[in-house]
Design an enzyme around this catalytic site. Structure first.
Site, mmCIF file in Angstrom:
data_model
loop_
_atom_site.group_PDB
_atom_site.id
_atom_site.type_symbol
_atom_site.label_atom_id
_atom_site.label_comp_id
_atom_site.label_asym_id
_atom_site.label_seq_id
_atom_site.Cartn_x
_atom_site.Cartn_y
_atom_site.Cartn_z
ATOM 1 N N LYS A 232 9.917 92.574 94.400
ATOM 2 C CA LYS A 232 8.727 93.178 93.794
ATOM 3 C C LYS A 232 8.327 94.483 94.469
ATOM 4 O O LYS A 232 8.755 94.788 95.580
ATOM 5 C CB LYS A 232 7.568 92.170 93.781
ATOM 6 N N ARG A 266 10.303 81.581 94.456
ATOM 7 C CA ARG A 266 10.991 82.020 93.243
ATOM 8 C C ARG A 266 11.693 83.332 93.540
ATOM 9 O O ARG A 266 11.029 84.329 93.826
ATOM 10 C CB ARG A 266 9.957 82.177 92.124
HETATM 11 C C1 7PJ Z 1 6.409 85.420 88.738
HETATM 12 C C2 7PJ Z 1 6.670 84.597 87.655
HETATM 13 C C3 7PJ Z 1 5.700 84.897 89.861
HETATM 14 C C4 7PJ Z 1 5.655 82.801 88.667
HETATM 15 C C5 7PJ Z 1 7.442 86.569 87.246
HETATM 16 C C6 7PJ Z 1 9.198 89.218 88.580
HETATM 17 C C7 7PJ Z 1 8.187 89.262 87.496
HETATM 18 N N1 7PJ Z 1 6.306 83.292 87.611
HETATM 19 N N2 7PJ Z 1 7.320 85.337 86.722
HETATM 20 N N3 7PJ Z 1 5.343 83.573 89.763
HETATM 21 N N4 7PJ Z 1 6.911 86.659 88.476
HETATM 22 N N5 7PJ Z 1 5.259 81.521 88.666
HETATM 23 O O1 7PJ Z 1 9.931 88.251 88.771
HETATM 24 O O2 7PJ Z 1 9.264 90.242 89.284
HETATM 25 O O3 7PJ Z 1 5.384 85.551 90.861
HETATM 26 S S1 7PJ Z 1 8.194 87.868 86.378
#
Ligand code: 7PJ
Length: 290
Positions: A232, A266
């Site tokens: 990010k 994640r």
């Molecule tokens: C997240 C997500 C996060 C959860 C994305 C990216 C953007 N779901 N989906 N938490 N970020 N739960 O992966 O950069 O931080 S999309």
């Protein structure tokens, strides 16, 4: 707010046919099936390639594969429903049937939640925390665990001068408290919830850094915490690195998230993250019998 220490949270999460053991930190691998996925350059949108990518993340130790068919990167607009269904459902089916994977669905749409759970998805991950019409009901009906995430605004506008009247960790905890209550009122039991601070979603870099450093108001809910910071822009901003050079920064953040109480991280880079969190966990567990 119910005060519990982080070690009393539910250690097992029933995810459809799968049981997710959260007595130690687990890694969720990101599988984007959006043609505009910013950090994959759209390379994983073909079905076969998506399956291969998921397979390699599982081999590297991912416990969950998170499938997203809608780009939620800053500035992105929602895709039409049919397009989202067409993108994600074939991937869900193949990962469930061919790889027996625990699949989480990154979606805000009740229709997608229903169709994906009917095909064996094991978790719902909604960056909008079930606030779109029909989502709360669909998630409740699915019987699956739900990750509820804090976001200020919508992806189209969330990075336009985000501002908070109270310290970020209080704002996020207050928001999540309301979402937990709404979920419970809709029949989603508390022990089916996973909480996410929502790094990068309507937050400046200072907000993201502070939130990671002060996660206690979130761990105080006594529910598992999911943290997503992989590649990010907070890494890009602090280290002045382009997206393809953010792994070392991301490993530092994943390590810190686990140290501060996260039980699911994640990420895009599963193998290196599994090692980083397992090493962190070994230190945190020293001296215990676990
Ligand atoms: C997240 C997500 C996060 C959860 C994305 C990216 C953007 N779901 N989906 N938490 N970020 N739960 O992966 O950069 O931080 S999309």
């Amino acid at each position: 707010m119910i005060m519990q220490d982080r070690y009393t949270m539910p250690a097992q999460l029933r995810c459809g046919r799968h049981q997710l053991d959260l007595s130690y930190p687990r890694v969720m691998g990101i599988l984007n099936v959006t043609p505009d996925s910013f950090s994959d350059g759209g390379r994983h949108n073909a079905l076969d390639e998506a399956v291969r990518h998921a397979e390699s993340m599982l081999a590297e130790g991912a416990a969950i594969i998170d499938i997203g068919g809608e780009s939620t990167r800053p500035g992105a607009s929602p895709v039409p429903l049919q397009q989202e269904l067409d993108r994600v459902l074939p991937v869900v089916e193949r990962l469930v049937n061919e790889l027996d994977a625990l699949v989480s669905l990154d979606t805000s749409r009740g229709e997608v939640m229903r169709e994906a759970s009917a095909r064996g998805a094991g978790m719902i991950n909604d960056v909008r925390s079930l606030r779109w019409p029909g989502a709360l009901e669909a998630a409740a009906m699915s019987g699956l665990p739900v990750c509820v995430m804090h976001m200020l605004g919508e992806p189209t506008d969330m990075q336009r001068a985000p501002h908070y009247e109270v310290p970020i960790e209080e704002a996020v905890a207050g928001f999540l408290e309301t979402r937990i209550a709404e979920c419970e009122a809709a029949g989603i039991r508390r022990d089916r919830l996973v909480l996410d601070p929502g790094f990068g979603f309507g937050k400046r870099v200072e907000h993201n850094l502070r939130l990671l450093n002060r996660m206690q108001p979130l761990t105080d809910f006594g529910l598992p915490i999911l943290a997503g910071m992989s590649r990010k822009s907070m890494i890009g901003k602090v280290l002045a690195r382009p997206v393809e050079e953010r792994l070392p920064g991301g490993l530092a953040l994943a390590t810190m998230a686990v140290e501060r109480g996260a039980r699911i991280v994640r990420v895009h880079d599963v193998g290196p993250t599994v090692d980083a969190v397992n090493m962190t966990w070994a230190v945190l567990q020293e001296g215990t019998d676990a």
